[in-house]
Every structure is written in structure tokens, then in C-alpha cells.
Design a protein around this motif. Structure first.
Motif, PDB file in Angstrom:
ATOM      1  N   GLY A  45      -7.785   7.091 -13.538  1.00  0.00           N
ATOM      2  CA  GLY A  45      -7.455   5.713 -14.467  1.00  0.00           C
ATOM      3  C   GLY A  45      -6.294   6.393 -15.656  1.00  0.00           C
ATOM      4  N   ILE A  46      -6.587   7.517 -16.124  1.00  0.00           N
ATOM      5  CA  ILE A  46      -5.714   8.012 -17.188  1.00  0.00           C
ATOM      6  C   ILE A  46      -4.329   8.583 -16.660  1.00  0.00           C
ATOM      7  CG2 ILE A  46      -5.650  10.219 -18.898  1.00  0.00           C
ATOM      8  CD1 ILE A  46      -8.704  10.263 -18.625  1.00  0.00           C
ATOM      9  N   LEU A  47      -4.238   9.201 -15.527  1.00  0.00           N
ATOM     10  CA  LEU A  47      -2.801   9.599 -15.188  1.00  0.00           C
ATOM     11  C   LEU A  47      -2.246   8.377 -14.218  1.00  0.00           C
ATOM     12  CD1 LEU A  47      -4.340  13.150 -13.452  1.00  0.00           C
ATOM     13  CD2 LEU A  47      -3.038  12.535 -15.564  1.00  0.00           C
ATOM     14  N   THR A  48      -2.519   7.482 -13.880  1.00  0.00           N
ATOM     15  CA  THR A  48      -1.675   6.483 -12.851  1.00  0.00           C
ATOM     16  C   THR A  48      -0.756   5.991 -13.944  1.00  0.00           C
ATOM     17  OG1 THR A  48      -3.487   6.043 -11.396  1.00  0.00           O
ATOM     18  CG2 THR A  48      -1.883   4.374 -11.732  1.00  0.00           C
ATOM     19  N   PRO A  49      -1.227   5.492 -15.314  1.00  0.00           N
ATOM     20  CA  PRO A  49      -0.103   5.097 -16.429  1.00  0.00           C
ATOM     21  C   PRO A  49       1.165   5.981 -16.206  1.00  0.00           C
ATOM     22  CG  PRO A  49      -2.169   4.695 -17.023  1.00  0.00           C
ATOM     23  CD  PRO A  49      -2.296   5.464 -15.905  1.00  0.00           C
ATOM     24  N   ALA A  50       0.782   7.168 -16.339  1.00  0.00           N
ATOM     25  CA  ALA A  50       1.883   8.303 -16.648  1.00  0.00           C
ATOM     26  C   ALA A  50       2.778   8.458 -15.338  1.00  0.00           C
ATOM     27  CB  ALA A  50       1.037   9.642 -17.035  1.00  0.00           C
ATOM     28  N   ALA A  51       2.154   8.226 -14.267  1.00  0.00           N
ATOM     29  CA  ALA A  51       2.911   8.381 -12.901  1.00  0.00           C
ATOM     30  C   ALA A  51       3.702   6.990 -12.883  1.00  0.00           C
ATOM     31  CB  ALA A  51       1.962   8.279 -11.742  1.00  0.00           C
ATOM     32  N   MET A  52       3.221   5.899 -13.260  1.00  0.00           N
ATOM     33  CA  MET A  52       4.000   4.406 -13.216  1.00  0.00           C
ATOM     34  C   MET A  52       5.051   4.697 -14.329  1.00  0.00           C
ATOM     35  SD  MET A  52       4.503   1.962 -15.599  1.00  0.00           S
ATOM     36  CE  MET A  52       3.340   2.431 -16.810  1.00  0.00           C
ATOM     37  N   GLU A  55      -1.447  -3.489  -9.850  1.00  0.00           N
ATOM     38  CA  GLU A  55      -2.908  -2.716  -9.621  1.00  0.00           C
ATOM     39  C   GLU A  55      -3.056  -1.514 -10.533  1.00  0.00           C
ATOM     40  OE1 GLU A  55      -5.406  -2.950  -6.472  1.00  0.00           O
ATOM     41  OE2 GLU A  55      -3.730  -3.184  -5.037  1.00  0.00           O
ATOM     42  N   ASP A  56      -1.843  -1.162 -10.878  1.00  0.00           N
ATOM     43  CA  ASP A  56      -1.868   0.217 -11.941  1.00  0.00           C
ATOM     44  C   ASP A  56      -2.361  -0.288 -13.423  1.00  0.00           C
ATOM     45  OD1 ASP A  56      -0.787   1.711  -9.933  1.00  0.00           O
ATOM     46  OD2 ASP A  56       1.336   1.606 -10.710  1.00  0.00           O
ATOM     47  N   GLY A  57      -2.068  -1.391 -13.583  1.00  0.00           N
ATOM     48  CA  GLY A  57      -2.401  -2.021 -14.745  1.00  0.00           C
ATOM     49  C   GLY A  57      -3.863  -2.859 -14.905  1.00  0.00           C
ATOM     50  N   PRO A  59       0.512  10.576  -6.766  1.00  0.00           N
ATOM     51  CA  PRO A  59       0.432  11.700  -7.843  1.00  0.00           C
ATOM     52  C   PRO A  59      -1.022  11.953  -8.471  1.00  0.00           C
ATOM     53  CG  PRO A  59       2.598  10.754  -7.603  1.00  0.00           C
ATOM     54  CD  PRO A  59       1.511   9.857  -7.000  1.00  0.00           C
ATOM     55  N   ALA A  60      -1.366  10.774  -9.090  1.00  0.00           N
ATOM     56  CA  ALA A  60      -2.576  10.863 -10.160  1.00  0.00           C
ATOM     57  C   ALA A  60      -3.736  11.301  -9.264  1.00  0.00           C
ATOM     58  CB  ALA A  60      -2.657   9.357 -10.562  1.00  0.00           C
ATOM     59  N   TYR A  61      -3.721  10.922  -7.971  1.00  0.00           N
ATOM     60  CA  TYR A  61      -4.991  11.162  -7.183  1.00  0.00           C
ATOM     61  C   TYR A  61      -4.935  12.626  -7.061  1.00  0.00           C
ATOM     62  CZ  TYR A  61      -8.126  11.339  -3.277  1.00  0.00           C
ATOM     63  OH  TYR A  61      -9.359  11.745  -2.286  1.00  0.00           O
ATOM     64  N   LEU A  62      -3.858  13.160  -6.383  1.00  0.00           N
ATOM     65  CA  LEU A  62      -3.606  14.745  -6.173  1.00  0.00           C
ATOM     66  C   LEU A  62      -3.918  15.567  -7.479  1.00  0.00           C
ATOM     67  CD1 LEU A  62      -0.385  14.789  -3.943  1.00  0.00           C
ATOM     68  CD2 LEU A  62      -3.080  15.134  -3.374  1.00  0.00           C
ATOM     69  N   MET A  63      -3.251  15.243  -8.563  1.00  0.00           N
ATOM     70  CA  MET A  63      -3.517  15.750  -9.923  1.00  0.00           C
ATOM     71  C   MET A  63      -5.300  15.795 -10.265  1.00  0.00           C
ATOM     72  SD  MET A  63      -0.521  14.772 -12.198  1.00  0.00           S
ATOM     73  CE  MET A  63      -0.849  15.776 -13.617  1.00  0.00           C
ATOM     74  N   THR A  80       0.878  -1.271   0.078  1.00  0.00           N
ATOM     75  CA  THR A  80      -0.128   0.021  -0.022  1.00  0.00           C
ATOM     76  C   THR A  80       0.871   1.469   0.053  1.00  0.00           C
ATOM     77  OG1 THR A  80      -0.237  -0.331   2.411  1.00  0.00           O
ATOM     78  CG2 THR A  80      -1.853  -1.078   1.149  1.00  0.00           C
ATOM     79  N   ARG A  81       2.081   1.145   0.950  1.00  0.00           N
ATOM     80  CA  ARG A  81       2.944   2.267   0.816  1.00  0.00           C
ATOM     81  C   ARG A  81       3.472   2.403  -0.716  1.00  0.00           C
ATOM     82  NH1 ARG A  81       4.410   0.155   5.743  1.00  0.00           N
ATOM     83  NH2 ARG A  81       6.171  -0.552   4.773  1.00  0.00           N
ATOM     84  N   SER A  82       3.828   1.444  -1.235  1.00  0.00           N
ATOM     85  CA  SER A  82       4.481   1.564  -2.666  1.00  0.00           C
ATOM     86  C   SER A  82       3.546   2.209  -3.824  1.00  0.00           C
ATOM     87  CB  SER A  82       4.839   0.134  -3.002  1.00  0.00           C
ATOM     88  OG  SER A  82       5.611  -0.052  -4.355  1.00  0.00           O
ATOM     89  N   MET A  83       2.213   1.900  -3.489  1.00  0.00           N
ATOM     90  CA  MET A  83       1.192   2.456  -4.334  1.00  0.00           C
ATOM     91  C   MET A  83       1.058   3.908  -4.513  1.00  0.00           C
ATOM     92  SD  MET A  83      -1.991  -0.397  -4.881  1.00  0.00           S
ATOM     93  CE  MET A  83      -2.115  -0.350  -3.001  1.00  0.00           C
ATOM     94  N   LEU A  84       1.691   4.381  -3.387  1.00  0.00           N
ATOM     95  CA  LEU A  84       1.260   5.934  -3.347  1.00  0.00           C
ATOM     96  C   LEU A  84       2.356   6.520  -4.096  1.00  0.00           C
ATOM     97  CD1 LEU A  84       1.332   6.389   0.503  1.00  0.00           C
ATOM     98  CD2 LEU A  84      -0.515   6.928  -1.227  1.00  0.00           C
ATOM     99  N   TYR A  85       3.462   5.953  -4.847  1.00  0.00           N
ATOM    100  CA  TYR A  85       4.452   6.574  -5.700  1.00  0.00           C
ATOM    101  C   TYR A  85       3.514   6.680  -7.131  1.00  0.00           C
ATOM    102  CZ  TYR A  85       8.488   6.187  -2.492  1.00  0.00           C
ATOM    103  OH  TYR A  85       9.118   6.388  -1.428  1.00  0.00           O
ATOM    104  N   THR A  86       2.809   5.998  -7.373  1.00  0.00           N
ATOM    105  CA  THR A  86       1.895   6.327  -8.772  1.00  0.00           C
ATOM    106  C   THR A  86       0.614   6.673  -8.589  1.00  0.00           C
ATOM    107  OG1 THR A  86       1.369   3.760  -8.672  1.00  0.00           O
ATOM    108  CG2 THR A  86       3.285   4.427  -9.743  1.00  0.00           C
ATOM    109  N   THR A  87      -0.131   5.971  -7.622  1.00  0.00           N
ATOM    110  CA  THR A  87      -1.507   6.568  -7.521  1.00  0.00           C
ATOM    111  C   THR A  87      -1.804   7.838  -6.753  1.00  0.00           C
ATOM    112  OG1 THR A  87      -1.860   5.125  -5.621  1.00  0.00           O
ATOM    113  CG2 THR A  87      -2.890   4.448  -7.547  1.00  0.00           C
TER     114      THR A  87
END
Length: 466
Positions: free
Chosen positions: A436-443, A399-401, A196-200, A187-194
Motif C-alpha cells: 500500500g505504501i510503495l504502489t503510489p510511488a510506482a504509480m 485500483e492503485d488508489g 515493482p511494489a510487490y517485488l520491493m 491485469t497486465r497493466s497493473m504489473l507496471y505499478t503493483t
């Protein structure tokens, strides 16, 4: 005697056939993945027999694979128990009630994202969030003149972010289990991708919502839900204590199994001493879950969740997928394929991108997030180990994909549910589903820069080495 020149073609054919059976069973026959997974396991076993593996070797592989994830299975069982007592004890109703007290029609879209996030975090369910307060928000948005697709996008951004980050979510636990990593590290690791996507997404919805903020909203549906919660439960700040304890234990990195035991025990205490239920009923809720009895459909749908038995489907799915993983490992089928096709995954950037792409394609075409996470985890897990990358990087990429993409697939169960529940087509909201659109970009940013790509032996630090 094994003949190496035949191993690669046979491995490719067997693997493609096993994947084909899975996809056919799920997509064409509309079955849950459990039984197709059994048939796929049989196919890999036949490959093992052709390649000279014995039944004892394959059985040992299955047992080892399951034993490595037994802690995750127990955690999932305890999550069902915890949700049952948190519902009956009033902790979840109190969180929802207080959340609605700070609801702001002036900042409608941002409020929708935040409240749906909180709901999914405390229930571990995006569907429950969408089917209850999500429907209420759709009605409010019509009065404000906000496009339905825009509101639906805000609901889904919050619901799936909370579901993805919640330690109470079955999909979150499933991803951690098949990737063989710690739940909290995942769950901590997911914060690196979801993250930024969530804040944006919040920033975008804040900008989009400015033009609608001055209108008066009809919040009668929200008032109906809060009134139902107040009538059905004693609501007080003390009910937030189990949540506070859970958060403290997670921050302290207390072991997950004792954490869930403590959380469920606190829920039982609230059930008996705050809500006035007897111990027998409290234990029933722990086993079978809580069923709402307020008489208000939206409230009862919201509260009817949890129990040990509610996790049966997820646990059996894990057992089937872990058995497949064990057979794949013991037969060496993945090594045979990766030795010939490993050029794309010889560095961290390629490995992460391939993991995401494979998960995305399976999630999109097979329309099942669990299936989409099982196969890449089994195929690519050893490559992460070889490169010294922590398995939590793989689990978050799964989970990102997988999980995040679900609402964007019109023929998938998530896409169908979201579309029918919110009353509009997938195409109407997909352009507003910014998570869903921004998470792949963050990944991709994380993979290229190395930020958040953690290495074994460096659990808290980042690395740019590839």
C-alpha cells in the motif's frame, strides 16, 4: 432553451450533491452503494431535465453504457461458476495443499507473502485468504517471536496483491468494467505499478525476516489445514490441470468468456470424475457455490465460496454504476465541469495523478473501494480518450488508489475486517503494509517517465509522449 452561463454552476452543484448522497449513504448510513447510487442517478437526471435533456436521451445513455459492459458482467457471472467447480473439483484445495508443502519457517515472512499471494490469485478473494491461512500464520509468528504487525503486513501484502491481479477477483473485474477496458489488459497493466511494489515488499520482508529465521516454528495449524484438505478431497497433480489450461489461455489472450467457460467445465469434470460427485451436485455447485464439509472450521471457511449467485451483489452494483455513468454522459454534466477545471488533466501526468488522488480520497473518506472507483471512472474516462491513453491505464490507477488502500482505512469495511480477523489495530500493521505504501510511488514513477502509459494503437509498446 439552454443557457450556457448557467450550465457550469448547475453542473457543479448537481455533481457535488450526487457525490454527497453517495458518501452519506455509504459512510453515515452504513449502506451498500447500490441504493445511494440510484438516488445519485436521480439527481443527475434532474440536472439533465433542467438542462433540456429528454428522458429518451437519458435512457439511451444508460442502455448504451450497460451494453458496452455486458461482456464484463457475463465474465463476472462465469467467475462465480468457475470458483464453485474449482472448489468442489479439488483444484483450489490442491493448490493450497501443495503450497503448504513448500512453506519455509526459515524464510517465514517471505513465505507468508508468497503463499497469501497464491491463495488470493486462485480464489480471487483477499478476505478468504486473510481469514484462513492468514490467521494460521499469525499463530505461527507468535512462536517465532515476530512482531504481530510485521506478520499482518506480510499477510496483507500477499492477499491484496493476489486479489488485485487475479482474473477471478470481483474488484478486478469491476475496475475493468467501469473503466471500459479488457480484463486481461487491465491485469497486465497493473504489473507496471503493483509489480515493482510487490517485488520491493518481498525484498524488505526478506531482510526483516533474517533475524527470526533460525527459530523453530510451531506449524500445527498448517498441518491441521493440510490434513483436512487431504481428508476431504483426493489430492493429486492432475487437479492442477485446470489452472494450467487457464494460464495458457490467458497468455494466448484467448477471449475471456470462452476461457471461463472452459475453466468451469474442467472444474466440473474434476468434480465428477476425480472427486466422485454426481453431475447434479456439480451443477448445483456451479449455481450456488461449494460449502466445505470437512468439519474443520479453518478448512470449511477456506472452501465455502463461488457459485453464480455469489456474484449477484457485484453484478447489480455494476448495473447501478453503469446507469449513473450513462446518465452523466448523456446529460453532458462531466463535459461542463471538465471544460472549466481541465487544466490539471491536460497531460498524462496530471490526469493519472488526479485519477489516483480522487480515488484515494474517496476510498479513504467514503471507505468504499467500489464507490471510489465508480466516480473517477465516470468523471475522467473521456479525458483518457481525448489524450489517446488506453483505458487500462485508468483502470489500474483506480485500483492503485482504491483496492490497495482499503486495509489502511480504520473505519472502512476492509480495515475493520483485517483488524478484527488478525487481532490487532490498523495502526499496528499499516507501517508494514509495504504494498500500500510503495504502489503510489510506482504509480507516480510510471506517470512521470511514461513507462507503462500505453497509447491507443500501441497496445504492447510504451511511450514517453505526454
Amino acid at each position: 432553451m439552454r443557457k450556457d452561463k448557467y450550465i457550469f454552476p448547475a453542473a457543479c452543484v448537481s455533481l457535488l450533491l450526487a457525490i454527497g448522497v453517495l458518501i452519506y449513504g455509504v459512510l453515515v448510513l452504513k449502506q451498500n452503494p447500490h441504493i445511494p447510487l440510484v438516488f445519485s442517478t436521480v439527481i443527475i437526471m434532474l440536472y439533465g431535465v433542467m438542462n433540456g435533456n429528454t428522458w429518451q436521451e437519458m435512457r439511451a445513455g444508460m442502455i448504451e453504457s450497460i451494453s458496452e459492459s455486458i461482456e464484463a458482467i457475463l465474465i463476472i457471472c462465469l467467475i462465480g461458476v468457475t470458483i464453485g467447480t474449482w472448489m468442489a473439483g479439488g483444484t483450489v484445495p490442491a493448490i493450497i495443499y501443495y503450497g503448504f508443502q513448500v512453506f519455509s519457517p526459515r524464510f517465514f515472512l517471505v513465505s507468508v507473502v508468497v503463499l497469501c499471494s497464491v491463495m488470493s490469485l486462485v480464489t480471487g478473494s483477499s478476505w478468504t485468504t486473510i481469514g484462513t491461512i492468514g490467521v494460521a500464520f499469525m499463530g505461527i509468528s507468535a512462536g517465532l517471536g515476530i512482531p504481530a504487525g510485521m506478520t499482518a503486513g506480510a499477510i496483507l501484502c500477499g492477499a491484496y496483491f493476489g486479489d488485485k491481479q487475479s482474473p477471478l477477483s470481483d474488484s478486478t473485474n469491476f475496475a475493468a468494467a467501469v473503466a471500459k477496458t479488457d480484463l486481461y489488459e487491465h491485469t497486465r497493466s497493473m504489473l507496471y505499478t503493483t509489480g515493482p511494489a510487490y517485488l520491493m515488499s518481498l525484498v524488505i520482508f526478506l531482510i526483516l525476516g533474517v533475524k527470526y529465521g533460525g527459530k523453530k516454528a510451531d506449524i500445527s495449524q498448517i498441518q491441521t489445514i493440510t490434513a483436512g484438505l487431504k481428508e476431504g478431497f483426493y489430492i493429486g497433480p492432475a487437479l492442477l490441470f485446470p489452472l494450467l489450461v487457464l494460464l495458457i489461455l490467458i497468455i494466448w489472450r484467448f477471449p475471456a468468456i470462452p476461457t471461463m467457460m472452459i475453466a468451469s467445465a474442467l472444474g466440473l469434470i474434476c468434480t465428477v470424475f476425480v472427486q466422485g460427485e454426481n453431475v447434479e451436485d456439480g451443477m448445483h455447485y456451479m449455481y450456488s457455490g461449494y460449502a466445505g464439509t470437512t468439519g474443520i472450521e479453518a478448512v470449511d471457511t477456506l472452501l465455502t465460496r463461488g457459485g453464480l449467485t455469489s456474484m449477484t451483489g457485484t453484478v447489480t452494483l455494476m448495473l447501478m454504476s453503469l446507469s449513473l455513468a450513462g446518465v452523466m454522459r448523456s446529460t453532458g454534466i462531466m463535459n461542463a465541469v471538465l471544460e472549466k477545471t481541465g487544466r490539471l488533466t491536460e497531460n498524462s501526468i496530471g490526469l493519472i495523478v488526479v485519477t489516483w488522488a480522487l480515488t484515494f480520497l474517496l476510498s479513504f473518506f467514503a471507505a468504499d473501494p467500489y464507490l471510489a472507483m465508480i466516480l473517477p471512472a465516470n468523471i475522467l474516462g473521456a479525458r483518457y480518450d481525448a489524450l489517446g491513453i488506453r483505458r487500462s491505464v485508468m483502470s489500474r490507477t483506480l485500483e492503485d488508489g482504491g483496492t490497495v488502500v482499503c486495509p489502511m482505512v480504520p473505519w472502512g469495511t476492509n480495515g475493520i475486517y483485517c483488524s478484527e480477523t488478525l487481532g490487532l489495530s490498523v495502526g499496528s500493521y499499516v507501517s508494514y503494509y509495504f504494498l500500500g505504501i510503495l504502489t503510489p510511488a510506482a504509480m507516480l514513477f510510471s506517470a512521470v517517465t511514461g513507462i507503462g502509459v500505453r497509447r491507443r494503437g500501441n497496445i504492447d509498446g510504451n511511450t514517453r509522449k505526454r
